[in-house]
Write an enzyme that holds these catalytic residues in place. Structure first.
Site, PDB file in Angstrom:
ATOM      1  N   HIS A 194       0.779  -1.320  -0.007  1.00  0.00           N
ATOM      2  CA  HIS A 194       0.060   0.007   0.011  1.00  0.00           C
ATOM      3  C   HIS A 194       0.705   1.092   0.038  1.00  0.00           C
ATOM      4  CE1 HIS A 194       1.058  -0.692   4.292  1.00  0.00           C
ATOM      5  NE2 HIS A 194       0.849   0.611   4.421  1.00  0.00           N
ATOM      6  N   ALA A 195       0.256   2.230  -0.354  1.00  0.00           N
ATOM      7  CA  ALA A 195       0.877   3.729  -0.424  1.00  0.00           C
ATOM      8  C   ALA A 195      -0.105   4.672  -0.099  1.00  0.00           C
ATOM      9  CB  ALA A 195       1.459   4.065  -1.786  1.00  0.00           C
TER      10      ALA A 195
END
Length: 157
Positions: A67-68
């Site tokens: 994830h970012a």
């Protein structure tokens, strides 16, 4: 939220073979790019952050959640699930990764809700479990329908 997202984004790939962790992450992000949930730069952001900070995406032995940040290309909250027949190794980590659940959270509330659902689905019923996570139930799935069943069972308890 998790099951609905996997269905809407057609974002489950089981028993995949990849050469390295970058390819494993790309499997998940490619499905979300194809569905319009994220832009291609979301993948680049995840890779760059791992190279800078180390494998922050590892939640427990065998499990990673790529994830970012929402501003790194998230159009809407979405999940992708990838299981690997050949686990991938992250530098500096002992346990190879077999399950990746890509999370694209459109805001921090959606992000936290997603993490809580994943935790509930993967919770190990064995009180003697060292990690508290049961990846086998996901690794044994042969189809998207099997995965949906696991999610339904976990969230109905």
């Amino acid at each position: 939220m998790l099951k609905q997202s996997l269905i809407e984004n057609n974002s489950i790939k089981l028993h995949q073979k990849v050469e390295n962790w970058e390819e494993a992450i790309k499997l998940g992000t490619d499905m979300l790019v194809a569905s319009g949930a994220i832009t291609p730069r979301y993948y680049d952001s995840i890779i760059n952050m791992i190279k800078q900070m180390g494998p922050y995406i590892i939640l427990s032995p065998g499990l990673a959640m790529p994830h970012a940040r929402p501003e790194d290309g998230v159009n809407r909250t979405a999940f992708a699930l990838v299981t690997l027949d050949t686990p991938v190794q992250f530098e500096g980590e002992e346990e190879p990764i077999k399950v990746l659940i890509t999370l694209a959270g459109s805001d921090s509330n959606q992000h936290m809700q997603g993490i809580m659902e994943i935790t509930q689905v993967l919770e190990d019923d064995d009180p003697n479990s060292e990690t508290g996570v049961d990846l086998e139930k996901i690794l044994q799935c042969q189809s998207a329908e099997d995965v949906y069943l696991i999610i339904d069972q976990a969230l109905s308890n």
